[in-house]
Motif scaffolding. Structure first.
Motif, PDB file in Angstrom:
ATOM      1  N   VAL A 119       0.998  12.232  -9.125  1.00 16.94           N
ATOM      2  CA  VAL A 119       0.526  13.486  -8.779  1.00 16.94           C
ATOM      3  C   VAL A 119       1.383  14.590  -8.936  1.00 16.94           C
ATOM      4  CG1 VAL A 119      -0.776  14.702  -7.172  1.00 16.94           C
ATOM      5  CG2 VAL A 119      -1.431  12.440  -7.699  1.00 16.94           C
ATOM      6  N   LEU A 120       2.603  14.488  -8.504  1.00 13.47           N
ATOM      7  CA  LEU A 120       3.517  15.616  -8.501  1.00 13.47           C
ATOM      8  C   LEU A 120       4.039  15.955  -9.633  1.00 13.47           C
ATOM      9  CD1 LEU A 120       5.613  14.817  -5.282  1.00 13.47           C
ATOM     10  CD2 LEU A 120       4.204  16.767  -5.619  1.00 13.47           C
ATOM     11  N   GLN A 121       4.276  14.983 -10.644  1.00 12.98           N
ATOM     12  CA  GLN A 121       4.686  15.183 -11.997  1.00 12.98           C
ATOM     13  C   GLN A 121       3.671  15.787 -12.807  1.00 12.98           C
ATOM     14  OE1 GLN A 121       7.602  14.409 -13.224  1.00 12.98           O
ATOM     15  NE2 GLN A 121       6.897  15.661 -15.049  1.00 12.98           N
ATOM     16  N   SER A 161       0.712  -1.063   0.093  1.00 16.12           N
ATOM     17  CA  SER A 161       0.027  -0.075  -0.223  1.00 16.12           C
ATOM     18  C   SER A 161       0.760   1.177   0.109  1.00 16.12           C
ATOM     19  CB  SER A 161      -0.783  -0.121   1.205  1.00 16.12           C
ATOM     20  OG  SER A 161      -2.112  -1.087   1.163  1.00 16.12           O
ATOM     21  N   LEU A 162       1.629   1.004   0.838  1.00 17.66           N
ATOM     22  CA  LEU A 162       2.513   2.471   0.765  1.00 17.66           C
ATOM     23  C   LEU A 162       3.426   2.636  -0.530  1.00 17.66           C
ATOM     24  CD1 LEU A 162       4.237   4.504   2.469  1.00 17.66           C
ATOM     25  CD2 LEU A 162       5.817   2.821   3.236  1.00 17.66           C
ATOM     26  N   SER A 163       3.962   1.729  -1.019  1.00 19.45           N
ATOM     27  CA  SER A 163       4.718   1.570  -2.318  1.00 19.45           C
ATOM     28  C   SER A 163       3.697   2.277  -3.503  1.00 19.45           C
ATOM     29  CB  SER A 163       5.220   0.202  -3.026  1.00 19.45           C
ATOM     30  OG  SER A 163       5.645   0.108  -4.193  1.00 19.45           O
ATOM     31  N   ALA A 164       2.350   1.850  -3.443  1.00 20.15           N
ATOM     32  CA  ALA A 164       1.422   2.459  -4.395  1.00 20.15           C
ATOM     33  C   ALA A 164       0.986   3.887  -4.131  1.00 20.15           C
ATOM     34  CB  ALA A 164       0.153   1.364  -4.295  1.00 20.15           C
ATOM     35  N   ALA A 165       1.053   4.109  -2.888  1.00 23.14           N
ATOM     36  CA  ALA A 165       0.925   5.485  -2.346  1.00 23.14           C
ATOM     37  C   ALA A 165       1.890   6.566  -2.996  1.00 23.14           C
ATOM     38  CB  ALA A 165       0.694   5.704  -0.977  1.00 23.14           C
ATOM     39  N   GLN A 166       3.064   5.806  -2.618  1.00 19.28           N
ATOM     40  CA  GLN A 166       4.335   6.580  -3.101  1.00 19.28           C
ATOM     41  C   GLN A 166       4.145   6.669  -4.663  1.00 19.28           C
ATOM     42  OE1 GLN A 166       7.490   4.293  -1.468  1.00 19.28           O
ATOM     43  NE2 GLN A 166       7.753   5.621   0.297  1.00 19.28           N
ATOM     44  N   GLU A 167       4.013   5.715  -5.523  1.00 16.82           N
ATOM     45  CA  GLU A 167       4.061   5.972  -6.876  1.00 16.82           C
ATOM     46  C   GLU A 167       2.757   6.821  -7.268  1.00 16.82           C
ATOM     47  OE1 GLU A 167       3.673   1.882  -8.250  1.00 16.82           O
ATOM     48  OE2 GLU A 167       5.353   1.139  -7.544  1.00 16.82           O
TER      49      GLU A 167
END
Length: 137
Positions: free
Chosen positions: A100-102, A89-95
């Protein structure tokens, strides 16, 4: 000779008394041995019972420890699976946050370009208006 007979009779009497005393002593020793054997038998039986109780307690404790170990292993497996899920979940949230930032950077750049183009267009319009107003006069 008479005296030897008397002495022999006296010695026989003493021998009989010693034999009686010895027989009594032997019987007393036998009774004491029997009593001690009975006492030792009771002690041995008591010790055997204590040993059985201790062995039973050890077996019970061993089973309890095995049960607790199985529970701890199951809990560790459950927590390990939960950690893996949380990491995914954390990895998916980071991706997702990187995407979103990009997108935000892309849209910000596009906005900046639009503002720049709008300003250029505004200057061009102003230039044209000046030219028009100067030709009208």
């Amino acid at each position: 000779l008479e005296r030897a007979k008397e002495e022999a009779a006296s010695l026989r009497g003493q021998l009989a008394a010693v034999q009686a005393t010895s027989t009594e002593g032997i019987q007393q020793v036998r009774l004491q041995l029997q009593e001690r054997e009975v006492e030792q038998g009771k002690i041995i039986e008591s010790l055997r019972q204590r040993l059985k109780d201790v062995e039973s307690g050890v077996a019970s404790e061993r089973n309890e420890l095995r049960r607790e170990l199985r529970q701890a292993q199951n809990e560790a497996e459950r927590r390990g699976a939960e950690v893996e899920r949380l990491q995914a979940s954390l990895s998916a949230a980071q991706e997702s946050s990187v995407r979103v930032l990009q997108e935000l950077e892309d849209k910000s750049a596009a906005h900046d370009n639009l503002v720049s183009d709008f300003e250029k267009l505004g200057k061009t319009v102003q230039g044209l208006e000046k030219r028009l107003s100067s030709t009208d006069q």
